[in-house]
Design a protein around this motif. Structure first.
Motif, PDB file in Angstrom:
ATOM      1  N   SER A   1     -15.551 -18.174  30.474  1.00  0.00           N
ATOM      2  CA  SER A   1     -16.795 -17.748  29.836  1.00  0.00           C
ATOM      3  C   SER A   1     -17.857 -17.474  30.886  1.00  0.00           C
ATOM      4  CB  SER A   1     -17.300 -18.837  28.882  1.00  0.00           C
ATOM      5  OG  SER A   1     -16.361 -19.104  27.858  1.00  0.00           O
ATOM      6  N   LEU A   2     -18.824 -16.671  30.472  1.00  0.00           N
ATOM      7  CA  LEU A   2     -19.929 -16.332  31.356  1.00  0.00           C
ATOM      8  C   LEU A   2     -21.132 -16.002  30.491  1.00  0.00           C
ATOM      9  CD1 LEU A   2     -19.981 -16.120  34.486  1.00  0.00           C
ATOM     10  CD2 LEU A   2     -19.703 -13.652  34.219  1.00  0.00           C
ATOM     11  N   ARG A   3     -22.323 -16.319  30.992  1.00  0.00           N
ATOM     12  CA  ARG A   3     -23.540 -15.958  30.289  1.00  0.00           C
ATOM     13  C   ARG A   3     -24.400 -15.072  31.171  1.00  0.00           C
ATOM     14  NH1 ARG A   3     -28.527 -19.910  28.643  1.00  0.00           N
ATOM     15  NH2 ARG A   3     -28.972 -19.589  30.858  1.00  0.00           N
ATOM     16  N   LEU A   4     -24.734 -13.906  30.663  1.00  0.00           N
ATOM     17  CA  LEU A   4     -25.630 -12.981  31.355  1.00  0.00           C
ATOM     18  C   LEU A   4     -27.022 -13.078  30.752  1.00  0.00           C
ATOM     19  CD1 LEU A   4     -23.370  -9.791  31.608  1.00  0.00           C
ATOM     20  CD2 LEU A   4     -23.476 -11.772  33.133  1.00  0.00           C
ATOM     21  N   SER A   5     -28.021 -12.866  31.589  1.00  0.00           N
ATOM     22  CA  SER A   5     -29.414 -12.891  31.143  1.00  0.00           C
ATOM     23  C   SER A   5     -30.062 -11.547  31.387  1.00  0.00           C
ATOM     24  CB  SER A   5     -30.195 -13.963  31.900  1.00  0.00           C
ATOM     25  OG  SER A   5     -29.653 -15.244  31.713  1.00  0.00           O
TER      26      SER A   5
ATOM     27  N   GLY B   1     -20.644  -3.873  19.227  1.00  0.00           N
ATOM     28  CA  GLY B   1     -19.653  -2.857  19.516  1.00  0.00           C
ATOM     29  C   GLY B   1     -18.239  -3.406  19.374  1.00  0.00           C
ATOM     30  N   ASP B   2     -17.284  -2.534  19.291  1.00  0.00           N
ATOM     31  CA  ASP B   2     -15.894  -2.940  19.041  1.00  0.00           C
ATOM     32  C   ASP B   2     -15.371  -3.875  20.131  1.00  0.00           C
ATOM     33  OD1 ASP B   2     -14.881   0.276  17.647  1.00  0.00           O
ATOM     34  OD2 ASP B   2     -15.805  -1.491  16.725  1.00  0.00           O
ATOM     35  N   SER B   3     -15.783  -3.656  21.367  1.00  0.00           N
ATOM     36  CA  SER B   3     -15.242  -4.455  22.468  1.00  0.00           C
ATOM     37  C   SER B   3     -15.725  -5.894  22.437  1.00  0.00           C
ATOM     38  CB  SER B   3     -15.620  -3.816  23.801  1.00  0.00           C
ATOM     39  OG  SER B   3     -17.036  -3.809  23.960  1.00  0.00           O
ATOM     40  N   ALA B   4     -16.798  -6.168  21.712  1.00  0.00           N
ATOM     41  CA  ALA B   4     -17.389  -7.501  21.729  1.00  0.00           C
ATOM     42  C   ALA B   4     -17.006  -8.357  20.532  1.00  0.00           C
ATOM     43  CB  ALA B   4     -18.905  -7.390  21.777  1.00  0.00           C
ATOM     44  N   LYS B   5     -16.477  -7.742  19.519  1.00  0.00           N
ATOM     45  CA  LYS B   5     -16.242  -8.471  18.263  1.00  0.00           C
ATOM     46  C   LYS B   5     -15.313  -9.642  18.458  1.00  0.00           C
ATOM     47  CE  LYS B   5     -17.325  -4.542  15.314  1.00  0.00           C
ATOM     48  NZ  LYS B   5     -16.831  -3.484  14.414  1.00  0.00           N
ATOM     49  N   GLY B   6     -15.783 -10.800  17.999  1.00  0.00           N
ATOM     50  CA  GLY B   6     -14.970 -12.001  18.041  1.00  0.00           C
ATOM     51  C   GLY B   6     -15.037 -12.775  19.342  1.00  0.00           C
ATOM     52  N   ARG B   7     -15.633 -12.193  20.400  1.00  0.00           N
ATOM     53  CA  ARG B   7     -15.652 -12.881  21.689  1.00  0.00           C
ATOM     54  C   ARG B   7     -17.039 -13.002  22.293  1.00  0.00           C
ATOM     55  NH1 ARG B   7     -13.030 -10.615  25.945  1.00  0.00           N
ATOM     56  NH2 ARG B   7     -13.363  -8.501  25.160  1.00  0.00           N
ATOM     57  N   PHE B   8     -17.891 -12.035  22.049  1.00  0.00           N
ATOM     58  CA  PHE B   8     -19.215 -12.021  22.668  1.00  0.00           C
ATOM     59  C   PHE B   8     -20.279 -12.240  21.601  1.00  0.00           C
ATOM     60  CE2 PHE B   8     -17.895  -8.757  26.185  1.00  0.00           C
ATOM     61  CZ  PHE B   8     -16.916  -9.645  26.614  1.00  0.00           C
ATOM     62  N   THR B   9     -21.342 -12.934  21.974  1.00  0.00           N
ATOM     63  CA  THR B   9     -22.491 -13.097  21.094  1.00  0.00           C
ATOM     64  C   THR B   9     -23.771 -12.849  21.892  1.00  0.00           C
ATOM     65  OG1 THR B   9     -22.617 -15.475  21.523  1.00  0.00           O
ATOM     66  CG2 THR B   9     -21.325 -14.768  19.601  1.00  0.00           C
ATOM     67  N   ILE B  10     -24.857 -12.677  21.165  1.00  0.00           N
ATOM     68  CA  ILE B  10     -26.146 -12.385  21.792  1.00  0.00           C
ATOM     69  C   ILE B  10     -27.187 -13.336  21.251  1.00  0.00           C
ATOM     70  CG2 ILE B  10     -26.796 -10.649  20.076  1.00  0.00           C
ATOM     71  CD1 ILE B  10     -27.951  -8.984  22.421  1.00  0.00           C
ATOM     72  N   GLY B  11     -28.120 -13.724  22.110  1.00  0.00           N
ATOM     73  CA  GLY B  11     -29.180 -14.624  21.693  1.00  0.00           C
ATOM     74  C   GLY B  11     -30.479 -14.289  22.393  1.00  0.00           C
ATOM     75  N   ARG B  12     -31.574 -14.834  21.898  1.00  0.00           N
ATOM     76  CA  ARG B  12     -32.900 -14.510  22.438  1.00  0.00           C
ATOM     77  C   ARG B  12     -33.713 -15.769  22.628  1.00  0.00           C
ATOM     78  NH1 ARG B  12     -37.733 -13.519  19.658  1.00  0.00           N
ATOM     79  NH2 ARG B  12     -36.583 -13.740  17.710  1.00  0.00           N
ATOM     80  N   ASP B  13     -34.420 -15.841  23.755  1.00  0.00           N
ATOM     81  CA  ASP B  13     -35.409 -16.886  24.000  1.00  0.00           C
ATOM     82  C   ASP B  13     -36.753 -16.177  24.136  1.00  0.00           C
ATOM     83  OD1 ASP B  13     -37.138 -18.831  25.011  1.00  0.00           O
ATOM     84  OD2 ASP B  13     -35.570 -19.801  26.175  1.00  0.00           O
ATOM     85  N   ALA B  14     -37.513 -16.165  23.035  1.00  0.00           N
ATOM     86  CA  ALA B  14     -38.770 -15.419  23.021  1.00  0.00           C
ATOM     87  C   ALA B  14     -39.771 -15.973  24.028  1.00  0.00           C
ATOM     88  CB  ALA B  14     -39.357 -15.432  21.620  1.00  0.00           C
ATOM     89  N   ALA B  15     -39.758 -17.265  24.238  1.00  0.00           N
ATOM     90  CA  ALA B  15     -40.713 -17.870  25.172  1.00  0.00           C
ATOM     91  C   ALA B  15     -40.497 -17.392  26.602  1.00  0.00           C
ATOM     92  CB  ALA B  15     -40.607 -19.390  25.100  1.00  0.00           C
ATOM     93  N   LYS B  16     -39.262 -17.014  26.915  1.00  0.00           N
ATOM     94  CA  LYS B  16     -38.927 -16.546  28.251  1.00  0.00           C
ATOM     95  C   LYS B  16     -38.756 -15.036  28.314  1.00  0.00           C
ATOM     96  CE  LYS B  16     -36.600 -20.842  29.606  1.00  0.00           C
ATOM     97  NZ  LYS B  16     -35.340 -21.450  30.118  1.00  0.00           N
ATOM     98  N   ASN B  17     -39.010 -14.348  27.219  1.00  0.00           N
ATOM     99  CA  ASN B  17     -38.795 -12.887  27.158  1.00  0.00           C
ATOM    100  C   ASN B  17     -37.394 -12.522  27.653  1.00  0.00           C
ATOM    101  OD1 ASN B  17     -41.448 -12.513  26.266  1.00  0.00           O
ATOM    102  ND2 ASN B  17     -42.220 -12.269  28.340  1.00  0.00           N
ATOM    103  N   THR B  18     -36.422 -13.291  27.248  1.00  0.00           N
ATOM    104  CA  THR B  18     -35.067 -13.140  27.783  1.00  0.00           C
ATOM    105  C   THR B  18     -34.047 -13.052  26.662  1.00  0.00           C
ATOM    106  OG1 THR B  18     -35.640 -14.331  29.804  1.00  0.00           O
ATOM    107  CG2 THR B  18     -33.309 -14.180  29.260  1.00  0.00           C
ATOM    108  N   ILE B  19     -33.104 -12.142  26.861  1.00  0.00           N
ATOM    109  CA  ILE B  19     -31.967 -12.017  25.947  1.00  0.00           C
ATOM    110  C   ILE B  19     -30.708 -12.356  26.716  1.00  0.00           C
ATOM    111  CG2 ILE B  19     -30.532 -10.288  24.779  1.00  0.00           C
ATOM    112  CD1 ILE B  19     -33.010  -9.175  23.538  1.00  0.00           C
TER     113      ILE B  19
END
Length: 124
Positions: free
Chosen positions: A17-21, A61-79
């Motif tokens: 796993s990996l998390r991108l910001s 998108g099709d490539s992300a389904k079931g494996r990738f998710t997205i989240g937001r931290d509004a206080a840090k202006n970061t996705i």
């Protein structure tokens, strides 16, 4: 214009796993959509998934389904892009991009703000 800066790329083994910001230079407008794209060597830029800033509405998108998710931290202006069960074919440069468009969200031509990209390499 919003400046976007990605971070968090690196080398990971298949199955890991990996998390991108994606950090924005300022709070975007409510309808601003941030999309994650990736581009593998020799291939076109591909939409992964994205999020409408103020509404937490996502588009996957099709490539992300079931494996990738997205989240937001509004206080840090970061996705964040959370990538799980990574595969060798996920190896690419990952970009975040921003748009105020309401449609065509999988088309990179509809985005005006782009980060510099971050390399993700998945090894066997």
């Amino acid at each position: 214009q919003v400046q976007l800066v990605e971070s968090g790329g690196g080398l990971v083994q298949a199955g890991g796993s990996l998390r991108l910001s994606c950090a924005a230079s300022r709070p975007p407008a409510a309808n601003y959509f941030v999309g994650w794209f990736r581009q593998a060597s020799g291939k076109d830029r591909e939409f992964v998934l994205g999020l409408r800033w103020a509404y937490d509405a996502t588009w996957t998108g099709d490539s992300a389904k079931g494996r990738f998710t997205i989240g937001r931290d509004a206080a840090k202006n970061t996705i964040y892009l959370h990538m799980n069960r990574l595969r060798i074919e996920d190896t690419a440069i990952y970009y975040c991009a921003g748009t105020s468009a309401d449609s065509g969200l999988e088309n990179p031509s509809n985005y005006g703000d782009w980060g510099q990209g971050t390399q993700v390499t998945v090894s066997s």
